[in-house]
Enzyme design. Structure first.
Site, mmCIF file in Angstrom:
data_model
loop_
_atom_site.group_PDB
_atom_site.id
_atom_site.type_symbol
_atom_site.label_atom_id
_atom_site.label_comp_id
_atom_site.label_asym_id
_atom_site.label_seq_id
_atom_site.Cartn_x
_atom_site.Cartn_y
_atom_site.Cartn_z
ATOM 1 N N CYS A 173 4.392 -2.669 -1.542
ATOM 2 C CA CYS A 173 3.042 -2.490 -0.992
ATOM 3 C C CYS A 173 2.133 -3.685 -1.318
ATOM 4 O O CYS A 173 2.239 -4.713 -0.680
ATOM 5 C CB CYS A 173 2.449 -1.166 -1.460
ATOM 6 S SG CYS A 173 1.068 -0.613 -0.435
ATOM 7 N N HIS A 183 6.555 2.982 -0.248
ATOM 8 C CA HIS A 183 6.598 3.281 -1.678
ATOM 9 C C HIS A 183 7.885 4.013 -2.048
ATOM 10 O O HIS A 183 7.911 5.256 -2.115
ATOM 11 C CB HIS A 183 5.387 4.129 -2.072
ATOM 12 C CG HIS A 183 4.121 3.357 -2.162
ATOM 13 N ND1 HIS A 183 3.652 2.814 -3.335
ATOM 14 C CD2 HIS A 183 3.221 3.021 -1.197
ATOM 15 C CE1 HIS A 183 2.517 2.183 -3.101
ATOM 16 N NE2 HIS A 183 2.236 2.287 -1.808
ATOM 17 N N GLU A 197 9.255 4.032 -5.021
ATOM 18 C CA GLU A 197 9.241 4.471 -6.421
ATOM 19 C C GLU A 197 8.912 5.954 -6.574
ATOM 20 O O GLU A 197 9.328 6.594 -7.562
ATOM 21 C CB GLU A 197 8.245 3.620 -7.228
ATOM 22 C CG GLU A 197 6.783 3.966 -7.083
ATOM 23 C CD GLU A 197 6.142 3.528 -5.789
ATOM 24 O OE1 GLU A 197 4.963 3.882 -5.563
ATOM 25 O OE2 GLU A 197 6.808 2.820 -4.997
#
Length: 262
Positions: free
Chosen positions: A118, A227, A229
């Site tokens: 990002c 994203h 994660e």
């Protein structure tokens, strides 16, 4: 009885945001990145302060096995890519800009594995001469890439939002194949002009660049706009990204130790 210690893990430096907390300057990082690096990447996560006077590329190259550039509520200062300041309020983190941007070319050239997410994706694009658009959703024929309703539980912000078209023959395709995938989307900025020497690895249905690599980089270098994660528990794509990053970091550690003792 004495038990031999486990093999030391690769060390991954994770970028942080410079924020104010209770009147104190603080270096902050979301736990999702720490969790993904430790559990899926199999590496030791260490938070990297956003303090340019405290860091230097030579020491990082000599001591860490990978760098993770995180997402953030803040944006890269438009002055960094010669754009005017926006009329609407924009959260900036100039200390992070001053810390991270000068380090990136040296890290890439040295072959330090680099995964950018990002804001990190946008930082890497800017470093290579690319530009950003501050509000993708205002452009004709573009999707709304923002996270949507903030009243939802935070974990729902990271649900899959749109398709991902993986470019054939690239680094990402090697990891996950070229089949269509789904990713989340939590950004209002996006790539306007892709930086020099960067290779498109994936796009959104509206053509917006969603992933790129640095062409000719000697080590693992991959940047993604979504994203992963926050989805390592239930998303094969997210797990594949952090697994490949962790593997590259372990290879870097082995190479670093060999050069130290030979």
């Amino acid at each position: 009885m004495h038990r031999p210690s486990a093999e030391p893990r690769a060390v991954v430096a994770i970028s942080t945001d410079r924020v104010d907390r209770h009147g104190h300057t603080t270096h902050a990082g979301f736990h999702g990145y720490v969790h993904a690096v430790a559990t899926v990447g199999g590496a030791l996560p260490l938070l990297l302060p956003s303090a340019p006077e405290a860091l230097d590329a030579d020491t990082l190259i000599a001591t860490v096995d990978g760098v993770l550039l995180t997402g953030s509520p803040s944006n890269v200062d438009p002055a960094r890519y010669d754009a005017p300041q926006p009329h609407a309020p924009m959260l900036l983190d100039r200390e992070r800009d001053a810390t991270i941007l000068p380090l990136l070319p040296r890290l890439v050239e040295a072959g330090v594995p680099l995964l950018a997410v990002c804001r990190g994706f946008q930082e890497l694009n800017v470093v290579y001469g690319g530009t950003l658009h501050p509000a993708i959703h205002t452009l004709p024929n573009r999707m709304d890439h923002r996270e949507g309703d903030h009243q939802r539980p935070i974990e729902r912000w990271y649900d899959d939002s749109h398709a991902l078209h993986v470019a054939p023959g690239g680094r990402l395709a090697e990891m996950v194949g070229e089949r269509p995938l789904q990713v989340n989307s939590l950004h209002h900025q996006g790539i306007d002009r892709l930086g020099q020497g960067l290779r498109v690895e994936a796009t959104a249905p509206d053509g917006l660049v969603e992933a790129f690599s640095v062409a000719g980089a000697p080590g693992f270098t991959l940047a993604v706009q979504w994203h992963p994660e926050m989805r390592v528990g239930d998303c094969p794509l997210a797990r594949a990204l952090f697994s490949a990053f962790g593997e590259a970091c372990r290879a870097r550690r082995a190479e670093r130790l060999r050069s130290r003792f030979h």
